[in-house]
Design an enzyme around this catalytic site. Sequence first.
Site, PDB file in Angstrom:
ATOM      1  N   CYS A  58       0.595  -0.969  -0.073  1.00 33.08           N
ATOM      2  CA  CYS A  58       0.179   0.053   0.193  1.00 33.08           C
ATOM      3  C   CYS A  58       0.877   1.153   0.342  1.00 33.08           C
ATOM      4  CB  CYS A  58      -0.613   0.279   1.647  1.00 33.08           C
ATOM      5  SG  CYS A  58      -2.315  -1.630   1.663  1.00 33.08           S
ATOM      6  N   ARG A  64      -4.925   1.379  -0.727  1.00 31.44           N
ATOM      7  CA  ARG A  64      -4.316  -0.455  -0.712  1.00 31.44           C
ATOM      8  C   ARG A  64      -4.508  -0.994  -2.108  1.00 31.44           C
ATOM      9  NH1 ARG A  64      -9.348  -3.757   1.615  1.00 31.44           N
ATOM     10  NH2 ARG A  64      -8.056  -5.682   2.525  1.00 31.44           N
ATOM     11  N   LEU A  65      -3.671  -1.285  -2.247  1.00 34.45           N
ATOM     12  CA  LEU A  65      -2.999  -2.959  -2.896  1.00 34.45           C
ATOM     13  C   LEU A  65      -3.809  -3.835  -2.175  1.00 34.45           C
ATOM     14  CD1 LEU A  65      -2.713  -4.266  -5.259  1.00 34.45           C
ATOM     15  CD2 LEU A  65      -0.483  -4.786  -3.766  1.00 34.45           C
ATOM     16  N   VAL A  88      -4.611  -7.951  -0.516  1.00 32.68           N
ATOM     17  CA  VAL A  88      -3.684  -9.075  -0.741  1.00 32.68           C
ATOM     18  C   VAL A  88      -4.094  -9.957   0.263  1.00 32.68           C
ATOM     19  CG1 VAL A  88      -1.698 -10.160  -0.405  1.00 32.68           C
ATOM     20  CG2 VAL A  88      -1.637  -7.996  -1.503  1.00 32.68           C
ATOM     21  N   VAL A  89      -4.863  -9.244   1.485  1.00 37.54           N
ATOM     22  CA  VAL A  89      -5.205 -10.475   2.339  1.00 37.54           C
ATOM     23  C   VAL A  89      -6.157  -9.894   3.086  1.00 37.54           C
ATOM     24  CG1 VAL A  89      -4.894 -11.300   4.721  1.00 37.54           C
ATOM     25  CG2 VAL A  89      -3.201 -11.298   3.264  1.00 37.54           C
ATOM     26  N   ASN A 114       1.395  -0.029   5.660  1.00 34.93           N
ATOM     27  CA  ASN A 114       2.433  -1.317   4.174  1.00 34.93           C
ATOM     28  C   ASN A 114       3.171  -2.129   4.517  1.00 34.93           C
ATOM     29  OD1 ASN A 114       3.610  -0.900   1.599  1.00 34.93           O
ATOM     30  ND2 ASN A 114       5.195   0.512   1.796  1.00 34.93           N
ATOM     31  N   GLY A 115       3.026  -3.195   3.571  1.00 32.92           N
ATOM     32  CA  GLY A 115       3.500  -3.399   4.352  1.00 32.92           C
ATOM     33  C   GLY A 115       2.938  -5.178   3.972  1.00 32.92           C
ATOM     34  N   ASP A 146      -3.771  -9.175   8.487  1.00 40.09           N
ATOM     35  CA  ASP A 146      -1.611  -8.165   9.792  1.00 40.09           C
ATOM     36  C   ASP A 146      -2.526  -7.199   9.801  1.00 40.09           C
ATOM     37  OD1 ASP A 146      -1.718  -7.183   6.675  1.00 40.09           O
ATOM     38  OD2 ASP A 146       0.312  -7.280   6.552  1.00 40.09           O
ATOM     39  N   GLY A 196      14.300 -13.611  -5.390  1.00 40.80           N
ATOM     40  CA  GLY A 196      15.740 -13.839  -4.501  1.00 40.80           C
ATOM     41  C   GLY A 196      16.506 -13.071  -3.866  1.00 40.80           C
TER      42      GLY A 196
END
Length: 613
Positions: free
Chosen positions: A2, A50-51, A53-54, A77-78, A102, A378
Amino acid sequence: MCGITGWVDWEVDLTRQQPVLKAMTATLACRGPDASGVWLSPRAALGHRRLIVVDPAGGGQPMVRRRGNQTFVISYNGELYNTPDLHRELKNRGYTFQGHSDTEALLTAYMEWGPACVERFNGIFAFAIWDEARQCLFLARDRLGVKPLFYTQRGSAFLFGSELKALLAHPAVEAEVDAEGLAEVFVLGPARTPGHGVFRNIAELKPGYYLVYDRQGIRQHQYWRLVSRPHPDDLETTTAKIRELLQDTVERQLVADVPVCTLLSGGLDSSAVTAFAARAFQERGMGPIHTWSVDYVDNDRYFRPSHFQPHSDAPWVDLVSRHLGTRHHYVFIDTPELVASLTAAMRARDLPGMADVDSSLYLFSREIKKEATVALSGEAADEVFGGYPWFRSEKAMAMATFPWTRAGQERIRLLSPEFKALVRPEEYVARRYQEALKEVPRLPGEDPRSARLREFSYLTLTRFMPVLLDRKDRMSMAVGLEIRVPYCDHRLVEYVWNIPWEMKFQGQMEKGILRRALRGVLPEEVLQRRKSPYPKTYNPAYLEAVRTWMLEILNDPSSPLLPFIDVPAVRALAEKEEPFDLPWFGQLMSAPQLFAYLAQVDTWLREYRVAVR
């Protein structure tokens, strides 16, 4: 992920400032394309993009929770990877939850433990919590600095935001730079000194820090740092522990209510992440995982092996994808769009960056976003395990400067005499280098070579890795893609930090201990593959395009870049048939990237209307 922003003011009634707050929030729309929210009170105002995701229904922000007569508001954000653990502990303490996000877990943790809550988090985060009763703002950033957070104080206003653009949208903040900011751009860039926001009087909250702001002012506290101590484990235990930690962090980072994929280059680091993710997908009945790789149109014709990039990725990608049974997607970038997106990449950073190394990731992320919202990468394994060539270079170890700036003098030679007199580039680099060395947590009794490698490791983790983490965050979030970095799990970083170098370099290979830990997980060919960095284009059309752009800038008397560079020297370099090929930053940035970087600086000075003070 976010975007967050906000404003605390002891003199201005912020309930009347909604248009300004909305303008600041709107600059972060790319980070959060799915929803927008603001919260205002007389003294504090928070904005959020907001993005999702959950928990699509229960994770809206800014989120407000009350306890008695206390009101707490968060903009976050996170991603926390230990949310279920926090839920269990907080429920045992009497709390109830309205959803499974979260965000709610994090806010409730703050309500219970205050600033000490950050020590309980496993994840990547930058967040702000306003305590209405105490009239106090709490800002925190994750341990390794994966998620960004900038702030500034202008008169009675304290402002913060995920990106610089959010602060620059406030009427009290101008795009100004002084001599120190210019030195960051022209001498250290695309790196930055930790905590430096480049623009005048703008700072970045450092990784592993939190900040408290109230009527008494700003107070910062470092809640996490690396600690040097003797490594207690033997080779077998160390090998098993690394494998256990990496598998656990990859599995934790698959949490999402949206499609998840991995980035796969066929190298050791991304292949390991993909292997553990693919296994978890299979065990959970989620089908084959989707993987993505990037390359360039005609690179098969023009690729030239070098010490820094010994081979192309394509055959290795195919090998690993087939071995793990992934559904692989290839993205090929052509030169015209690579050049055109250099400007978009600069805007995403709000600063000149890693040239085409940035813009290619921007284009790559844009393609991935069409199919997925979360990707695992990675990134950071080389920093954590000592995989870069400079860890094995006697010449680099003898140099009294940052080891990724081998052609630093070539770069300084291209600055104008007047500008060099103003910023004193050699002195500036030397000062920043010595500052970094003073921070290194020493291990008493360590032999000189190991102590020097510990210095290199610290420099790489705290000065080089942030450039790549910035790149990953800004380029992916510019298109609404969340990229996670399992190798930045603080438990893994803490453990590997103290492994002796002779154990890290098992088999006389870079990241030897990681290779050993992945036996049975990856094909033997991949375990023995030499390090090859993120791919760059070798198409001569790219050099020609950025060379032409550079010459156009040099021929434009109105260019704001010209006072800072030695125009005849840059022109001579641009007109050479074969400009120098030695990287001036990292492993990939040689002459074409230098032209592109200077072109980005020129565009940045123009578009942001940067004033020099």
